[in-house]
Design a protein around this motif. Structure first.
Motif, PDB file in Angstrom:
ATOM      1  N   VAL A  34      12.620  15.023 151.086  1.00 26.45           N
ATOM      2  CA  VAL A  34      11.773  15.637 150.065  1.00 26.45           C
ATOM      3  C   VAL A  34      11.564  17.094 150.477  1.00 26.45           C
ATOM      4  CG1 VAL A  34       9.537  15.530 148.896  1.00 26.45           C
ATOM      5  CG2 VAL A  34      10.602  13.426 149.743  1.00 26.45           C
ATOM      6  N   PRO A  35      11.557  18.038 149.536  1.00 28.18           N
ATOM      7  CA  PRO A  35      11.307  19.429 149.916  1.00 28.18           C
ATOM      8  C   PRO A  35       9.968  19.599 150.631  1.00 28.18           C
ATOM      9  CG  PRO A  35      12.150  19.328 147.675  1.00 28.18           C
ATOM     10  CD  PRO A  35      11.862  17.914 148.094  1.00 28.18           C
ATOM     11  N   ALA A  36       9.982  20.269 151.763  1.00 21.56           N
ATOM     12  CA  ALA A  36       8.738  20.515 152.504  1.00 21.56           C
ATOM     13  C   ALA A  36       7.737  21.275 151.635  1.00 21.56           C
ATOM     14  CB  ALA A  36       9.038  21.305 153.776  1.00 21.56           C
ATOM     15  N   ASN A  37       8.238  22.155 150.792  1.00 28.11           N
ATOM     16  CA  ASN A  37       7.366  22.932 149.919  1.00 28.11           C
ATOM     17  C   ASN A  37       6.611  22.044 148.935  1.00 28.11           C
ATOM     18  OD1 ASN A  37       6.523  25.671 149.092  1.00 28.11           O
ATOM     19  ND2 ASN A  37       7.542  25.164 147.168  1.00 28.11           N
ATOM     20  N   ASP A  38       7.241  20.962 148.487  1.00 33.46           N
ATOM     21  CA  ASP A  38       6.561  20.041 147.569  1.00 33.46           C
ATOM     22  C   ASP A  38       5.395  19.347 148.260  1.00 33.46           C
ATOM     23  OD1 ASP A  38       8.408  20.791 145.708  1.00 33.46           O
ATOM     24  OD2 ASP A  38       9.403  18.849 145.541  1.00 33.46           O
ATOM     25  N   PHE A  39       5.609  18.930 149.502  1.00 36.15           N
ATOM     26  CA  PHE A  39       4.502  18.336 150.243  1.00 36.15           C
ATOM     27  C   PHE A  39       3.366  19.334 150.420  1.00 36.15           C
ATOM     28  CE2 PHE A  39       2.494  17.913 154.484  1.00 36.15           C
ATOM     29  CZ  PHE A  39       1.682  16.835 154.185  1.00 36.15           C
ATOM     30  N   LEU A  40       3.692  20.549 150.820  1.00 31.53           N
ATOM     31  CA  LEU A  40       2.655  21.558 151.040  1.00 31.53           C
ATOM     32  C   LEU A  40       1.904  21.878 149.746  1.00 31.53           C
ATOM     33  CD1 LEU A  40       4.667  23.907 153.418  1.00 31.53           C
ATOM     34  CD2 LEU A  40       2.774  22.404 154.067  1.00 31.53           C
ATOM     35  N   ASN A  41       2.613  21.886 148.627  1.00 27.24           N
ATOM     36  CA  ASN A  41       1.962  22.140 147.343  1.00 27.24           C
ATOM     37  C   ASN A  41       0.988  21.042 146.949  1.00 27.24           C
ATOM     38  OD1 ASN A  41       3.203  24.603 146.859  1.00 27.24           O
ATOM     39  ND2 ASN A  41       4.863  23.728 145.664  1.00 27.24           N
ATOM     40  N   SER A  42       1.134  19.863 147.529  1.00 28.65           N
ATOM     41  CA  SER A  42       0.256  18.734 147.189  1.00 28.65           C
ATOM     42  C   SER A  42      -1.103  18.823 147.877  1.00 28.65           C
ATOM     43  CB  SER A  42       0.923  17.408 147.561  1.00 28.65           C
ATOM     44  OG  SER A  42       0.832  17.144 148.956  1.00 28.65           O
ATOM     45  N   LEU A  43      -1.254  19.739 148.831  1.00 29.83           N
ATOM     46  CA  LEU A  43      -2.468  19.808 149.643  1.00 29.83           C
ATOM     47  C   LEU A  43      -3.555  20.599 148.928  1.00 29.83           C
ATOM     48  CD1 LEU A  43      -0.909  20.599 153.148  1.00 29.83           C
ATOM     49  CD2 LEU A  43      -1.108  18.398 151.984  1.00 29.83           C
ATOM     50  N   GLY A  44      -4.661  19.934 148.643  1.00 30.67           N
ATOM     51  CA  GLY A  44      -5.747  20.584 147.934  1.00 30.67           C
ATOM     52  C   GLY A  44      -7.091  20.336 148.581  1.00 30.67           C
ATOM     53  N   VAL A  45      -8.108  21.004 148.042  1.00 30.46           N
ATOM     54  CA  VAL A  45      -9.458  20.887 148.562  1.00 30.46           C
ATOM     55  C   VAL A  45     -10.436  21.170 147.438  1.00 30.46           C
ATOM     56  CG1 VAL A  45      -9.718  23.306 149.250  1.00 30.46           C
ATOM     57  CG2 VAL A  45     -10.858  21.521 150.576  1.00 30.46           C
ATOM     58  N   CYS A  46     -11.608  20.585 147.512  1.00 32.27           N
ATOM     59  CA  CYS A  46     -12.686  20.889 146.572  1.00 32.27           C
ATOM     60  C   CYS A  46     -13.465  22.087 147.098  1.00 32.27           C
ATOM     61  CB  CYS A  46     -13.620  19.691 146.419  1.00 32.27           C
ATOM     62  SG  CYS A  46     -12.830  18.216 145.741  1.00 32.27           S
TER      63      CYS A  46
END
Length: 445
Positions: A34-46
């Protein structure tokens, strides 16, 4: 938004191929990355960004340090559009913008979302936050809580319709309300689109959202304390999830047991988490919370959640008790979770996606049930195999990763120690790792 659709279709295949467990996927062709960038894009915060005592500089610095890629916020935070645009320009972070707690001002939500979209800042639009805890008054009717949920349903229906008929916003995804499992009456919020013969109060064909939305915190009053596979089980889309997850909101609602999707349908249901976490308490200290949070992001992504927002970045002045969940103290001092996320995102850093990823042949010998893996590939072509242990009740496992061929170099990283390799090996056919309660990253080239 084509990338979002591609990402979801890829994950449908990914989950169906092995329900997120690479041990059953070994083949002569190897395991597709899976593209590493896709995983990183999934990281969020409130975060309220600049509202409720937070500052723009503090938020920018915190997102830059942790590498988190999106913020979940909304009307109640009273953030200026310009501040959100500035945040994006400084950090690259995108915004999920929602009605949130009790919000009903659709005109304002769409107007400000259009401005965010025009500046390429908008990620998605979200419905109400936990209507079981914050009632909604819409078109003269109050609903949610212990009342009828019909006003909540009508508001979400109208939000979806307005977004999809808007020239600027129509291609952006709409995320459903959270805690639909608390419906008092069966208005059908356990569906994205109500199917025929669902026997709901709202008619078949009613469209609510493009993505299911959960607050699957990794602990629950019915499942207190620490457990092995804490984050892995919390991310499960099925009935085995011990917390307030996908099944209890979209399979069989937790309050009144209204039927939704089958377990097989839940496997590929587009889904996001807009709140999750674990408060520091008698069972979990700051160090353990940091390890849980790294594993949490990994388990969520591996098990098919497109986006995950941890609650929260830094607590608000009106909610000081919530600091125990946060990545930062109220004076923006990073807690251990912030440091470990910085290390993990630095090791995996990449800002370009890949249209076609490669495959890697590997096998984890005698894998215990508490060890999980995610194969990523960066835009430079290098593979990064993330392996994480979920032995939160104590103990360690010795595992061996065997490759299908000899690789010239392997670097091993431990995000609990820093961003540099803890070991470098040459001409490698297998790697031995000691796994416990956090990730180890294996770079292969």
């Amino acid at each position: 938004m084509k990338k979002t659709i591609y990402f979801f279709l890829f994950y449908c295949f990914f989950i169906l191929a092995g329900r997120g467990n690479a041990v059953s996927q070994t083949s002569q062709k190897g395991i597709k990355a899976v593209p590493a960038n896709d995983f990183l894009n999934s990281l969020g915060v409130c975060s309220s960004i600049t509202g409720r005592g937070e500052t723009l500089k503090g938020t920018i610095d915190a997102l830059t340090y942790t590498g988190i890629r999106f913020v979940r916020c909304g009307l109640e935070d009273r953030i200026s559009v310009q501040d959100m645009i500035t945040l994006h320009k400084q950090t690259g972070a995108r915004i999920c913008y929602g009605l949130l707690s009790g919000g009903t001002d659709l005109d304002r939500l769409l107007r400000e979302s259009r401005q965010l979209a025009s500046a390429d800042v908008l990620l998605a639009l979200e419905g109400n936050n936990e209507p079981n805890n914050w009632t909604v008054t819409y078109q003269g009717e109050t609903g949610g809580g212990n009342l009828s949920w019909m006003p909540v349903a009508k508001l979400q229906r109208d939000l979806y319709s307005l977004v999809k008929s808007d020239a600027v916003l129509k291609n952006y995804p709409v995320w459903n309300i959270s805690e639909g499992g608390a419906q008092t009456d069966n208005v059908g919020l356990q569906f994205l689109t109500i199917p025929e013969r669902a026997n709901t109060l709202m008619p078949a064909g009613t469209q609510y959202a493009d993505y299911a939305n959960c607050h699957n915190y990794i602990t629950h009053p019915a499942w207190p304390g620490l457990h092995d596979n804490q984050t892995w089980l919390s991310a499960s889309p099925g009935a085995d999830c011990p917390v307030d997850g996908l099944y209890k909101n979209y399979g069989l609602t937790w309050r009144n047991h209204f039927e939704g999707y089958s377990e097989s349908e839940l496997l590929t249901l587009p889904r996001v988490t807009t709140e999750t976490g674990y408060s520091i308490d008698k069972d979990v200290n700051e160090e353990m919370q940091a390890r849980l949070y790294m594993n949490l992001y990994l388990s969520q992504f591996k098990r098919g959640w497109s986006y995950t927002a941890i609650y929260l970045l830094r607590t608000r002045e009106n909610e000081p008790d919530h600091e125990s969940f946060a990545l930062y103290t109220m004076d923006y001092t990073p807690k251990q979770a912030a440091h470990y996320l910085h290390n993990l995102t630095t090791i995996l850093a990449d800002n370009k996606s890949i249209d076609h990823t490669g495959s890697l042949g590997y096998f984890i010998v005698n894998r215990p049930a508490t060890v999980h893996d995610l194969l990523l590939q960066k835009s430079n072509g290098k593979f990064f195999l993330v392996v994480w242990g979920e032995k939160f009740t104590g103990g360690k496992d010795e595992i061996t990763i065997t490759f299908s061929k000899i690789h010239r170099f392997v670097n091993i990283y431990d995000p609990t120690t820093g961003t540099l390799p803890i070991s470098t090996k040459k001409q490698v056919k297998s790697v031995q790792l000691t796994m416990s309660d956090h990730p180890v990253v294996v770079e292969i080239y």
